[in-house]
Design a protein around this motif. Structure first.
Motif, PDB file in Angstrom:
ATOM      1  N   GLU A   7       1.073  -1.368   0.143  1.00 37.07           N
ATOM      2  CA  GLU A   7      -0.236   0.030  -0.052  1.00 37.07           C
ATOM      3  C   GLU A   7       0.732   0.841   0.260  1.00 37.07           C
ATOM      4  O   GLU A   7       0.244   2.574  -1.011  1.00 37.07           O
ATOM      5  CB  GLU A   7      -1.083  -0.054   1.240  1.00 37.07           C
ATOM      6  N   HIS A  64       2.409   1.302  -3.123  1.00 32.70           N
ATOM      7  CA  HIS A  64       1.721   1.892  -4.533  1.00 32.70           C
ATOM      8  C   HIS A  64       1.401   3.625  -3.777  1.00 32.70           C
ATOM      9  O   HIS A  64       1.526   4.465  -4.884  1.00 32.70           O
ATOM     10  CB  HIS A  64       1.207   1.253  -3.879  1.00 32.70           C
ATOM     11  N   LYS A 101      -5.804   9.991   1.499  1.00 36.41           N
ATOM     12  CA  LYS A 101      -5.466   9.112   1.886  1.00 36.41           C
ATOM     13  C   LYS A 101      -3.763   8.814   1.084  1.00 36.41           C
ATOM     14  O   LYS A 101      -3.028   7.598   1.817  1.00 36.41           O
ATOM     15  CB  LYS A 101      -6.055   8.003   0.620  1.00 36.41           C
ATOM     16  N   ASN A 112      -1.486   8.889   4.483  1.00 35.22           N
ATOM     17  CA  ASN A 112      -0.403   7.574   3.482  1.00 35.22           C
ATOM     18  C   ASN A 112       0.838   7.923   4.497  1.00 35.22           C
ATOM     19  O   ASN A 112       1.445   6.902   5.124  1.00 35.22           O
ATOM     20  CB  ASN A 112      -0.161   6.959   3.163  1.00 35.22           C
TER      21      ASN A 112
END
Length: 480
Positions: free
Chosen positions: A41, A44, A169, A173
């Motif tokens: 995650e 990415h 996000k 993140n």
């Protein structure tokens, strides 16, 4: 049967595992090697961001944090707002209800670095890391060292866009990835040079500015309606100009102390006597006669994680909203966990830490609250309306009772038995309805503002993943 080569065996193993291979010369500045840092995650997200022109937060902002000196001795109800970590659960910091400090403390030279200004983005960097608020007004205010102050200096980055990006996000993140520590995590200011923000075009950022202005206007209207409801309540209570007694001496008999079961002097302050004299003149009932009181669960921090059912703590709840919980707990922690989910019109009420915060659920949600939050279910909706009761619970009438019962402790704890004995004024239905109508209109406006924020967050994510043209089309298609 054909035997597998070592390479084939290795590939088969990788198919069942989440494995990231990072070359030594590609490790980040502090050479972190914890596996979570290089999760699929996270990688990415980094790859998606890398397709845009990016700059570090350190490059586009003046970065500092708030006050490091001891200041709690000067906390007071009025004065210069002093914002702390829990205040950043609001989109705009002006919507918070902070403690205050004196102007004398605010003017100290050591406090200058912690002064905040219009356009600053405040980011929680200790404890609950990642909450953020935009400073929308140019009022005198300051903050604690648990907040990072991000002050855009680059003309290519608008404050409103930065505030929204921190909530996407891609912002979260990076913020969560760079947390450090175990028991209490934190984000170091020096790591801001590794957190990046895409430089999106001016036309798109101006769209985010427009949405932010609309959100602020809706919040301001909601606040005015809330104050109208509050003033209606105070007027009917006879408290519109009420000032609690500041007298510190109270004479009590030994028999009174035995009957009360309390030895701490704070419990017997005259201001509490004055309160109950006032309540004796009104129609009242005990809270336990009005609501059913249910307890939730406290699984313990060992069960806190990033996956499972959202876990709402006191720090996530204010009188006007519930922030997105940063913690989750396993779904199988208790049988039939869905029975713990708060339903529409349930009133959440804090009994530990910041005691006496009441919030009425506007809809059913799939989440679990901590054991520090009680659930109130009204027994008879024809006798008392949930919005009216919520406002009473947040008023001085109940806050003074909370202060009296929970005083004398380092960490405040309000016993459920004492909470059940809280005295609640019961006004005629017509009065309750007028107060409730203002409350409901206020929350409807706040819901519109929250929907706008979700549109802004999604638009920024679309702009990062695709392009600004597609993101602007999404904003235009979702006008409210």
């Amino acid at each position: 049967m054909k035997s597998l080569s070592n390479e084939d065996v290795y590939k088969k193993m990788l198919e069942r595992l989440e494995v990231s291979i990072i070359h030594l010369n590609n490790l980040e500045r502090t050479k972190r090697i914890d596996a979570e840092f290089y999760s699929t995650e996270n990688l990415h997200a980094s790859e998606t961001m890398a397709r845009k022109q990016i700059k570090s937060i350190q490059d586009v902002c003046l970065v500092s944090d708030g006050n490091h000196m001891s200041i709690s001795y000067d906390f007071q109800e009025t004065g210069i707002p002093y914002y702390r970590g829990q205040d950043t659960c609001h989109t705009f910091i002006e919507d918070a209800s902070p403690v205050c400090i004196s102007e004398k403390s605010y003017r100290l030279s050591v406090m200058l670095r912690s002064h905040i200004h219009k356009g600053d983005v405040l980011l929680s960097i200790v404890g609950t890391v990642g909450n953020s608020s935009l400073v929308y007004e140019d009022n005198e205010a300051t903050c604690s060292c648990k907040l990072a102050i991000l002050r855009p200096q680059d003309k290519d980055i608008y404050s409103e866009y930065l505030a929204v990006f921190c909530k996407t996000k891609y912002g979260q993140n990076q913020i969560q990835k760079f947390r450090r520590g175990t028991v209490q995590t934190g984000l170091l200011l020096e790591d801001m040079d590794q957190i990046s923000i895409p430089v999106l075009n001016t036309e798109f950022q101006e769209k985010i500015v427009d949405i932010t202005e609309n959100m602020y206007s809706l919040n301001s209207q909601a606040q005015q309606l809330y104050l109208t409801a509050k003033n209606l309540l105070l007027t009917d209570l006879g408290l519109i100009d009420y000032t609690p007694s500041k007298e510190q001496i109270s004479v009590r008999s030994f028999k009174d102390i035995v009957n009360m079961g309390r030895l701490d002097a704070e419990y017997y302050q005259p201001k509490y006597d004055d309160l109950f004299v006032l309540l004796d003149k009104l129609p009242t009932k005990l809270l336990g006669e009005i609501v059913d009181i249910k307890k939730s669960i406290e699984p313990g921090s060992t069960y806190y994680g990033d996956y499972g059912v959202p876990f709402i703590r006191v720090s996530d709840v204010s009188t006007t909203e519930i922030s997105a919980p940063s913690i989750r707990i396993p779904y199988n922690i208790v049988p039939s966990i869905e029975e713990l989910y708060p339903k529409k019109d349930t009133i959440l009420f804090s009994k530990d830490g910041s005691v006496g915060i009441a919030y009425k659920m506007e809809e059913d949600i799939e989440a679990v609250t901590s054991g520090a939050l009680l659930h109130f279910h009204i027994k008879n909706n024809e006798e008392i309306l949930p919005d009216y009761l919520t406002l009473v619970l947040n008023s001085d009438i109940v806050q003074l009772q909370a202060e009296r019962d929970a005083s004398g402790a380092i960490i405040q704890h309000w016993k459920p038995n004492d909470i059940a004995n809280v005295v609640i004024p019961i006004f005629p239905y017509k009065v309750q309805k007028e107060i409730s109508d203002n409350m409901q209109q206020a929350f409807a406006l706040r819901r519109r503002a929250q929907k706008l924020q979700k549109i802004a967050i999604m638009a920024v994510e679309i702009a990062i993943e695709k392009d600004e043209i597609t993101a602007i089309a999404y904003i235009n298609d979702n006008r409210i």
